[in-house]
Scaffold this motif. Structure first.
Motif, mmCIF file in Angstrom:
data_model
loop_
_atom_site.group_PDB
_atom_site.id
_atom_site.type_symbol
_atom_site.label_atom_id
_atom_site.label_comp_id
_atom_site.label_asym_id
_atom_site.label_seq_id
_atom_site.Cartn_x
_atom_site.Cartn_y
_atom_site.Cartn_z
ATOM 1 N N THR A 234 6.676 2.516 -7.521
ATOM 2 C CA THR A 234 5.533 1.702 -7.945
ATOM 3 C C THR A 234 4.190 2.418 -7.878
ATOM 4 O O THR A 234 3.207 1.893 -8.400
ATOM 5 C CB THR A 234 5.425 0.438 -7.072
ATOM 6 O OG1 THR A 234 5.104 0.823 -5.727
ATOM 7 C CG2 THR A 234 6.727 -0.350 -7.079
ATOM 8 N N GLU A 235 4.118 3.573 -7.196
ATOM 9 C CA GLU A 235 2.855 4.275 -6.950
ATOM 10 C C GLU A 235 1.828 3.381 -6.267
ATOM 11 O O GLU A 235 0.621 3.530 -6.451
ATOM 12 C CB GLU A 235 2.279 4.836 -8.256
ATOM 13 C CG GLU A 235 3.128 5.931 -8.886
ATOM 14 C CD GLU A 235 2.488 6.532 -10.127
ATOM 15 O OE1 GLU A 235 1.415 6.035 -10.544
ATOM 16 O OE2 GLU A 235 3.061 7.482 -10.680
ATOM 17 N N GLY A 236 2.311 2.420 -5.493
ATOM 18 C CA GLY A 236 1.412 1.512 -4.787
ATOM 19 C C GLY A 236 1.075 0.255 -5.552
ATOM 20 O O GLY A 236 0.460 -0.653 -4.995
ATOM 21 N N GLY A 237 1.445 0.181 -6.808
ATOM 22 C CA GLY A 237 1.155 -0.986 -7.622
ATOM 23 C C GLY A 237 2.251 -2.031 -7.498
ATOM 24 O O GLY A 237 3.164 -1.898 -6.669
ATOM 25 N N PRO A 238 2.170 -3.062 -8.323
ATOM 26 C CA PRO A 238 1.060 -3.354 -9.232
ATOM 27 C C PRO A 238 -0.146 -3.943 -8.483
ATOM 28 O O PRO A 238 0.042 -4.661 -7.508
ATOM 29 C CB PRO A 238 1.666 -4.378 -10.197
ATOM 30 C CG PRO A 238 2.724 -5.064 -9.371
ATOM 31 C CD PRO A 238 3.264 -4.039 -8.420
ATOM 32 N N GLY A 258 -3.194 8.793 -13.118
ATOM 33 C CA GLY A 258 -2.915 7.482 -13.675
ATOM 34 C C GLY A 258 -2.596 6.410 -12.651
ATOM 35 O O GLY A 258 -2.210 5.308 -13.005
ATOM 36 N N SER A 259 -2.750 6.705 -11.358
ATOM 37 C CA SER A 259 -2.386 5.734 -10.324
ATOM 38 C C SER A 259 -3.567 4.856 -9.903
ATOM 39 O O SER A 259 -3.415 4.014 -9.031
ATOM 40 C CB SER A 259 -1.845 6.466 -9.089
ATOM 41 O OG SER A 259 -2.854 7.268 -8.502
ATOM 42 N N GLY A 260 -4.719 5.040 -10.501
ATOM 43 C CA GLY A 260 -5.884 4.254 -10.102
ATOM 44 C C GLY A 260 -6.722 5.012 -9.104
ATOM 45 O O GLY A 260 -6.926 6.207 -9.212
ATOM 46 N N THR A 261 -7.239 4.341 -8.120
ATOM 47 C CA THR A 261 -8.115 4.971 -7.132
ATOM 48 C C THR A 261 -7.302 5.558 -6.006
ATOM 49 O O THR A 261 -6.229 5.058 -5.678
ATOM 50 C CB THR A 261 -9.076 3.925 -6.550
ATOM 51 O OG1 THR A 261 -8.309 2.866 -5.985
ATOM 52 C CG2 THR A 261 -9.986 3.388 -7.617
#
Length: 299
Positions: A234-238, A258-261
């Motif tokens: 999930t890369e820490g998401g959603p 692309g993972s956000g902050t």
């Protein structure tokens, strides 16, 4: 051989271990302790800022959200892993045909790369063409695909995956503890009319106390520090629903595209976050160790 000669000989044997500890343990720790007081982005660009990183940490909602997520993830993993691994150990410690093969099968996930496990389960839990949804749709259990990695179920999914990869390891430790219990105790209890449930709660659980204390402590540490399968799936998401402490720290030091902050390397602030996460894990582990020792004295 003189005392000086023995000391020199022993020192030569210890020298490789001491050198590795200094290079891979003490030096990185000193590096972190220094740069958590700096604004440092690499390449010698450092500015002393005192306690500004810790002030930022105190106001960082993303970090505290990751702390909450870590407790949810660790608690769910422990509640699933410990009982299941104990149950499997009890079953596979009995007179069961093919139990040695089953032990190897259940232990196999422990030796498989966490990244490989996460990729496989990502395919299984895929919302559109994953095996779980296809099976449920085929049997008419659901009318439309379930977003297993969406905001509602993402945490539950990563907990299941993490527990699946850890059960075999703790099962093996429980098996070692079970095999150290004298069989005479079970025979005496059976003669006295104790059934399987009574023998389990009156003999197995108390005799496994010291082993269980160690297993739970190891499981707590591993659960609080775990992030690899979450990063892959999930890369820490959603929207940060599965962002745990060590994944947040990883993103500060090694940004994921692309993972956000955060979007850039922040070694100074990352050092402060690393210190805080290590402190949290250490305090929780120490608190559990203290409480478990107090319980041993009481009982």
């Amino acid at each position: 051989m003189t005392r000086w000669g023995k000391w020199r000989e022993n020192s030569l044997f210890l020298l490789p271990s001491v050198a590795l500890t200094l290079a891979l343990g003490i030096y990185p720790l000193a590096w972190v302790l220094r740069y958590m007081f700096y604004e440092y982005a690499g390449y010698g660009q450092e500015t002393f800022i005192g306690l500004d990183n810790f002030e930022r940490l105190w106001r960082d909602d993303d970090f505290w959200a990751s702390v909450r997520n870590t407790f949810v993830f660790a608690g769910g993993k422990l509640l699933l892993t410990i009982p299941v691994s104990l149950l499997l150990a009890v079953i596979l410690n009995g007179k069961l045909r093919g139990k040695h093969v089953l032990r190897a099968v259940f232990f196999m996930p422990t030796v498989i790369s966490t990244a490989v496990i996460a990729v496989v389960f990502y395919i299984i839990f895929n919302s559109y063409n994953g095996m779980i949804n296809q099976l449920l749709l085929t049997n008419g259990a659901i009318a439309e695909p379930i977003a297993w990695l969406g905001p509602k179920f993402a945490m539950l999914t990563v907990i299941i995956v993490a527990a699946w990869g850890a059960i075999g390891n703790y099962m093996l430790l429980f098996l070692a503890g079970l095999q150290s219990i004298p069989h005479d105790l079970y025979e005496s209890a059976s003669i006295d009319g104790a059934g399987p449930a009574r023998r389990f709660w009156s003999i197995t659980v108390p005799m496994l106390g010291p082993v269980m204390q160690i297993i739970i402590m190891l499981a707590i540490i591993a659960s609080l520090k775990g992030y690899e399968s979450i990063m892959v799936m999930t890369e820490g998401g959603p929207i940060g629903k599965t962002e745990v402490m060590y994944l947040y720290l990883y993103k500060l030091l090694f940004p994921i595209a692309g993972s956000g902050t955060p979007v850039d390397q922040q070694f100074g602030y990352g050092s402060a976050v690393g210190f805080a996460t290590a402190l949290i894990v250490g305090v929780i582990t120490a608190a559990y160790y203290y409480m478990s020792r107090k319980m041993n004295k009481v009982y």
